[in-house]
Structures are given as structure tokens and as C-alpha cells.
Design an enzyme around this catalytic site. Structure first.
Site, short mmCIF file in Angstrom:
data_model
loop_
_atom_site.label_atom_id
_atom_site.label_comp_id
_atom_site.label_asym_id
_atom_site.label_seq_id
_atom_site.Cartn_x
_atom_site.Cartn_y
_atom_site.Cartn_z
N PHE A 94 0.83 -1.19 0.00
CA PHE A 94 0.00 0.00 0.00
C PHE A 94 0.87 1.25 0.00
CE2 PHE A 94 -2.34 -3.24 2.32
CZ PHE A 94 -3.61 -3.18 1.75
N ASP A 95 0.46 2.23 -0.79
CA ASP A 95 0.92 3.58 -0.55
C ASP A 95 0.14 4.11 0.66
OD1 ASP A 95 2.10 6.16 -1.03
OD2 ASP A 95 0.18 6.77 -1.90
N LYS A 96 0.66 5.15 1.31
CA LYS A 96 -0.02 5.68 2.49
C LYS A 96 -1.05 6.74 2.15
CE LYS A 96 1.90 8.80 5.13
NZ LYS A 96 0.85 9.89 5.16
#
Length: 776
Positions: free
Chosen positions: A307-309
Site C-alpha cells: 500500500f501507498d499511504k
């Protein structure tokens, strides 16, 4: 040439259908010769294309079932079964058309990236500005970038600048860069016009590198291998062997042809694509658009999710996290109302956060006048009868550092928030703390993913390690990788792909290379299309990430059903082949039986259209309306909760006045407690109906704890009131310490409870998903 190749399956299907239908019409009208010729033409068409496909597969050294179609079609011509051959051709055409739509990966067009790439730059020569092509910029050129413009090449600032760097880092908060700092191409100037010295040419700039990374990652994506082709490795030689053996034992060509007719791999060519396309349809219904069957299979096979944040596990937009007033008994809502009124005319993203928070709290905003932007400092203007100023501490507060300012800076440092200061009528009134809040559905999504079969989750972000670790700890990921640029994210995906199939989730241009390189890329596009949508295999059109778990369950169910349809269909075909080889099934009867087998396989595949197990929560319209109403009250309570900390911070043993505590207690008893009791009476049964009774136990316990702490506070205030402590005469330092302990404890419990309600209750409501918190 490429466009014609893309249209070939549709043209083939139309021609095959016309030939088969034309022959049927000719038969009905009594023109048997014309019907025979038409069906023969259809058979020949299928034979020619099957030979071409088989030759292409041989050239590419890939397995194929088309060889069986070649033999079956040739056999029907040999034994003069023109209708059967034409029917086989139509089935082949249907399979090719369905396969083209289900298995073709979405084109990884870089249209959005190219469109956003700067075409020109403004070069300064003395007092003259000249617009030049960005390719003509050389190192050392003095460039000017206006407000809202994209920085064309990497450069060094000749002054202070404020930039929106979300295109590269994914971080939504504007970043202020000092004089002499490096700024990268692709970022947007969010402040006044700035000057810079070019340090690279366009081809070597950061943004151009991102475009190249996407292209390289796309080129390395592995092709999708059909279920049918994998089975073909075993089925094709078996079918040919059985037909040959039947021919050798019986000496009859008809027997061999009968074997090949029932061995025609229509279940492989039709059933699997139908199941996959049904899965695509089911995914779209939950807000997940899957760009083809290849992506659906890759999603089903995924075991590691990265995941990107920002914008993925967090909202991706600034939100008000707290208000600190300059005086202990200051009215935080009034300070917010004045600041938000002035910010209505500002396009700055932080201004949008304040205006949105004020509107959610039901504050009446006035239209400002005499608004003036002071570049590099902030905004000032007149709201009603007040002069209001918003911006940096040095401009709003001045050189002094009062106690409340130290508290603001300490909180900002501990919580990783941004600060915006406000002055009213020339005096500092307070400060706003803003952050990028975690999505309320993110922790539930992580749990649902584990239940769906994801074995490892990794947070990959360009943010600071402390912020990244906090987010990772709250949502429950297995590993956190911070300070990652696009190259680092791409490397992380490739490293994780060594051991398992990967799924990458992101929403920014900086995520595009990693999305394209992963086994399957997932982009969040609910708030608008981005380059990540172009690079991704899957796009979430709803602003909630927990839909991913449903999409994985749908993908795995569709793949299982496709395999079941293929196994059952081909199993029946094998049984029919044995019957044909024993002479018990002539070609005509075999063709009819094969049609029945195809229908059975398709019916099995169509099960994928029916709803299966998902993590979505079904709620009645009445429950949804109740939750929405309670959510509005919840937002109002958030402001009261923030007041608990403000009052506690202002208490000191040097000034024993507890008047602010008494006022706070009134708000707690008349605003907070009624809301918590309403939650216990209305919201808890709602959650229990959706998730089961055990889901409400923790929230009900915190309701009781809040009541208990407010009761303790009431008893202590009454005791101090009896000592005439409201004037400060009899209150002792230890009394103040006790008050602060109760208040800080109550504040912590209320914050935790608000999080519980966000994640365990309001995140379940469809219209509440995507609602950014006003502050915690």
C-alpha cells in the site's frame, strides 16, 4: 494493422454467425444446396483461422487447444458434416470474442502523464521573460514558475517557495522550500511566482524519469496464461491419441471424426471466459473496475499486498485535527468560524480543510472583505466587525513565544501535524492543527484482506519513518517502508514479487511505476482520474478501500467456478470420447451430445454471476438513516472533546481558577453524555445487527467509562465549589493536579472511543464512507 488485429475477433464472430444463420434460413426455405454451401464456407473459415492460430502458437512455443479444432473441422469436411463444422466455427468465434474481452490487459497508456508534462518554460533574461520549449532549457537557465504551474525541470530555488509535491511523493500537504533548496520537476507551485536555476535538462528531470519507469515496468509485465491453455498441455495429446487409437482399431474414419467432434474444446473456450466476465461484472457492482480477465486472475492469485499511504490508507486531504486557543477560556468554534470565513476565498488546500470543518460543525460563515494575500506569510482581511489574519506563527503571533504557542509546537511535533495560526483584531487568537487522517475503514480492510487470503501486507510510502510507523501500527500492516521515492517503491514491489504474487495499491503518479510492475496494480480514483489509473489493472471507483477484500473474494470465486466448468465440461467430453472410440456414438449424435456438454459447462460458469460471500455489510435503510443522523451529532461532539485537552493544558498551580473546568463540565453533561447515551441506545443495536452482538462490547464499555469519568469530574468540581474554589481562594495545587489527571484520562478515553465509532460503526454506513473526520 494493430487496429485491424484488435477487431478480428468481433469480425470473425459476425461472419461466423451470418454464415450459420444464413444456412439455417436456406434450409427452412427449402434451399438445401445453398445451406450446405453456406455451412461449408463457415467450416472452411473456422478451419483456416484455426490453422493460423495453431501456427502462431507453435511459433511462440505456447500450448494451445486449437489443434483439436483444426482436426475436428477438417474431419467434418471429410465426412460431409457441414452444419456441425459451421457450429464449431461459431463456437470458436464466440470463444475468441469472449477471450479477447476477458483476457486482454488494459492498455497502459501514458496519456495523462504526457498531458501533464510541461511543454514550455519561461526563461528570464534580465527583466525580459521569454517562453521557450522545455526541451530547449539548459542547465543554468534562470526560469520563472507562476502560481499553479508545474515546475518544468529540476532546479535550485532563488527564494522561498511553497509546493504541492503530491505528484511525486504522494504527500498532500504543501511543502515550503527555503532559498537555495532543490525542487523537482512535476511538482506544482502552490505559492506566489518563484525563480529557479535549472540544474537538469528536460530529458534528465525527475518527472521524465517517472514516465520512463512506467514504460519499463509495463514492458516487464508477464502475459496472462489461459486456464484452457494450461489444460491443453495434457488434453490435446490425449484427444489426438484416442482418435488415432479408435481409427486404428476400427479402421473407420467416421469413428475418429466422432472422437474429435466430441473433443472440440468449447468448454475450454467458452466456459472459462464466461465465468471470468461474470466476475468482472460482480466486481464492478462493488465499485471495483477490473481491466480484463488477466487482472482478475492475478488478483485471485495475489498473496502479498503493498500500500501507498497517502490517499490509500489515509484520506489524502488535510483535515482539522485540533484547535488551541490563546486564552484558556477561548471559544475554539468562534476562532474557527472567523478563520474559515476568511479562507472561503482562498484556493489553498489547508483553507479547504478549515472551511470544511467549520461547515461540518454547523458554523455560520460570513463573506470576507478587503482580503489580501501576503506572499510567503498568509492571508488577511475583514470578517464582519473583525480584522482577521491567518498564516505563519512569526506573522500572526510575533517574535514572542507564549506558553500556548509552545504547547502548539509540542503537539505538532508529537502528532506530526501542520499548524496554521490566526489573529483577531491584531491579537493572536489561537492555532489550528491539521493532519492527513487515517481512513476509518482501513483497519477493517486489513483484517478483511487477511480473511480473504492475503498473507502479508506492506506499507510503502515517501513519508517520514515516524509518521509511516504510526499509520502502519494503527491499521495493522506487517511491514513499513518509509522515505521511498518511485524508484524505491518499484524495487520494493520487485523484491516482494520474488516469493509471492503481489498486489500494489496507490493513487498518485509516484505510484504508477510500482502499479505497473506488480502482479496486479490497484488505483484509487474516486476523487478523479490520475496517472495511477492509467497504469493500474484495477481501479476503485468508490472512496473506500475495504472494497478490495470483496474484489479478491469475487476474483477467487470466479476463478474457482471457471476451473470447475472446465473440469466438468472436459470430463464429460472425455467420457463422450471413450463412447465414440468404442463406436457407441456416431458423429451426428456426438455433435448433439457435445452441444449438451457445452450447455452444462456454461451453466456452471454462469454461477459466477450470482452473489457470493463478501465482506460488505448489509444494512436496512432505517439503520443507515439513524447512523447518518448520529454521525452529525458525533462531529459536534468531536469539538467538545478537543476542549477537554485545551482546558487541561491551561490548568496551572500558579492560577487555581477552575471556571473553565466548570464551563467544560456543562458541555460534557449537556452535549457529550447525551450523545453517548443515544449511541448506546440506537447505534449499538444497529452495529449488532450488522456485525453481531460481540462487535459492540468494547464500544459499550467505553460508553460506561466516559460516564464514570464525567461523574468523577462532577464530584470533584462540586467539592471544590463547596470550598468556594471558584474564586481560587481555597483550591490547592494537589486539587489542580487531580483535575488535570481526570481531564487527561477522559480525553484519552473519548479519543479512543471516537476512533472505535469511526472504524466499528460509521465506516459500515455506505454514505459515511469517505467522510473525513473533523479532528481527533
Amino acid at each position: 494493422m494493430g487496429r485491424w488485429r484488435d477487431r478480428t475477433p468481433a469480425v470473425f464472430f459476425v461472419v461466423a454467425a451470418v454464415l450459420l444463420g444464413g444456412g439455417a434460413i436456406a434450409t427452412v426455405t427449402g434451399h438445401d444446396t445453398a445451406a450446405h454451401l453456406t455451412w461449408t464456407a463457415g467450416t472452411v473459415l473456422g478451419l483456416v483461422l484455426s490453422v493460423v492460430w495453431t501456427a502462431e502458437a507453435v511459433r511462440q512455443r505456447s500450448p494451445t487447444v486449437d489443434i483439436i479444432a483444426v482436426l475436428a473441422l477438417a474431419g467434418t469436411l471429410w465426412v460431409d458434416e457441414a452444419f456441425a463444422g459451421s457450429m464449431v466455427t461459431l463456437m470458436l468465434a464466440s470463444g475468441r470474442l469472449l477471450e479477447a474481452r476477458a483476457a486482454a490487459r488494459a492498455r497502459r497508456e501514458l496519456g495523462l502523464l504526457v498531458q501533464r508534462t510541461p511543454r514550455t518554460a519561461r526563461r528570464r533574461a534580465g527583466s525580459t521573460l521569454t517562453e521557450v520549449d522545455v526541451e530547449d532549457v539548459v542547465r543554468g537557465d534562470h526560469l520563472v514558475v507562476g502560481t499553479g504551474e508545474v515546475v518544468p525541470v529540476d532546479g535550485r530555488l532563488l527564494g522561498v517557495g511553497t509546493f504541492d509535491e503530491s505528484a511525486l511523493t504522494g504527500e498532500p500537504m504543501p511543502v515550503e522550500r527555503p532559498d537555495g533548496d532543490e525542487v523537482r520537476s512535476g511538482v506544482v507551485n502552490a505559492g506566489p511566482p518563484i525563480d529557479l536555476v535549472a540544474t537538469t535538462i528536460a530529458a534528465d528531470s525527475t518527472y521524465a524519469g517517472v514516465v520512463r519507469l512506467v514504460e519499463q515496468a509495463q514492458a516487464s509485465s508477464a502475459p496472462f496464461v489461459r486456464v484452457a491453455d494450461r489444460i491443453a498441455v495434457y488434453f490435446v495429446p490425449l484427444a489426438v491419441a484416442v482418435a488415432g487409437l479408435a481409427w486404428a482399431l476400427s479402421g473407420s474414419t467416421v469413428t475418429a471424426v466422432a472422437v474429435l467432434v466430441v473433443a472440440t474444446p468449447c468448454p475450454l473456450l467458452l466456459a472459462a471466459p464466461v465465468a471470468i466476465m461474470s466476475g468482472l461484472s460482480r466486481s464492478a457492482r462493488v465499485g471495483v473496475v477490473v481491466k480484463g480477465g488477466a487482472a482478475l486472475e492475478s488478483l485471485a492469485a495475489g498473496r502479498v499486498m503493498l500500500f501507498d499511504k497517502t490517499g490509500t490508507l489515509t484520506r489524502g486531504q488535510p483535515a482539522l485535527a485540533g484547535i488551541v486557543t490563546a486564552v484558556p477560556d477561548g471559544n475554539g468554534d468562534e476562532v474557527l468560524r472567523l478563520a474559515a470565513s476568511l479562507d472561503q476565498v482562498s484556493p489553498h488546500p489547508l483553507a479547504s480543510a478549515l472551511v470544511g470543518a467549520a461547515r461540518r460543525r454547523g458554523l455560520d460563515l460570513d463573506l470576507p472583505s478587503e482580503v489580501q494575500e501576503v506572499h510567503g506569510y498568509g492571508l488577511q482581511g475583514r470578517v464582519g466587525a473583525h480584522d482577521v489574519r491567518i498564516g505563519k506563527a512569526s506573522w500572526v503571533v510575533g517574535p514572542a513565544v507564549p506558553d500556548w504557542l509552545r504547547r502548539v509546537r509540542r503537539r505538532a511535533s508529537l502528532d506530526g501535524t501542520l499548524t496554521v495560526f490566526v489573529a483577531v483584531d491584531g491579537r493572536a487568537a489561537g492555532a489550528f492543527l491539521l493532519d492527513d487522517p487515517i481512513r476509518s475503514d482501513a483497519p477493517r480492510m486489513i483484517r478483511a484482506l487477511r480473511d480473504a487470503g492475503i498473507t502479508r501486507t506492506v506499507l510503502v510510502t515517501g513519508d517520514r519513518p515516524d509518521v509511516a510507523e504510526t499509520v502502519g501500527r494503527i491499521v495493522g500492516v506487517d511491514a513499513v517502508l518509509a522515505d521511498c521515492d518511485p524508484v524505491d517503491k518499484l524495487a520494493a514491489v520487485r523484491a516482494e514479487s520474488v516469493d509471492a504474487r503481489t498486489i500494489m495499491v496507490g493513487d498518485g503518479i509516484n505510484d504508477a511505476p510500482a502499479l505497473a510492475a506488480a502482479g496486479v496494480g490497484v488505483a484509487l480514483a474516486a476523487r478523479g482520474a490520475t496517472a495511477s489509473s492509467e497504469a493500474a489493472d484495477i481501479v476503485l471507483t468508490v472512496d473506500r478501500v475495504d472494497a478490495l477484500a470483496d474484489a479478491i473474494l469475487i476474483a477467487r470465486r470466479s476463478r474457482t467456478i471457471a476451473l470447475q466448468a472446465v473440469v466438468v465440461g472436459m470430463g464429460l467430453s472425455l467420457a463422450a470420447m471413450v463412447m465414440a472410440a468404442l463406436g457407441l456414438l456416431p458423429p451426428a449424435a456426438g455433435a448433439v451430445l457435445q452441444e449438451g456438454i457445452d450447455v452444462i459447462a456454461l451453466l456452471i460458469a454462469l454461477r459466477a454471476v450470482l452473489p457470493g460471500r463478501t465482506h460488505s455489510i448489509a444494512m436496512s435503510e432505517g439503520d443507515i438513516a439513524t447512523a447518518q443522523r448520529l454521525r452529525v451529532d458525533h462531529d459536534a461532539v468531536v469539538a467538545a472533546v478537543e476542549g477537554i485537552r485545551a482546558v487541561a493544558d491551561a490548568l496551572t498551580t500558579r492560577d487555581t481558577t477552575i471556571g473553565p473546568v466548570v464551563a467544560l463540565l456543562g458541555r460534557l453533561e449537556h452535549v457529550v453524555l447525551p450523545h453517548e447515551r443515544a449511541d448506546e441506545e440506537l447505534l449499538m443495536p444497529l452495529v449488532a445487527r450488522a456485525l453481531g452482538g460481540s462487535a459492540t462490547a468494547t464500544m459499550s464499555r467505553t460508553h460506561a467509562e466516559i460516564e464514570h469519568q464525567v461523574s468523577r469530574l462532577r464530584r470533584l468540581v462540586d467539592e471544590l465549589d463547596g470550598l468556594d474554589g471558584l474564586d481560587g481562594g481555597e483550591v490547592q495545587p494537589e486539587d489542580v493536579v487531580e483535575l488535570r489527571q481526570i481531564l487527561y484520562g477522559l480525553y484519552a478515553v473519548c479519543r479512543l472511543h471516537n476512533r472505535q465509532e469511526e472504524e466499528g460503526a460509521f465506516a459500515l454506513v455506505p454514505s459515511s464512507r469517505g467522510h473525513a473526520p473533523t479532528g481527533r
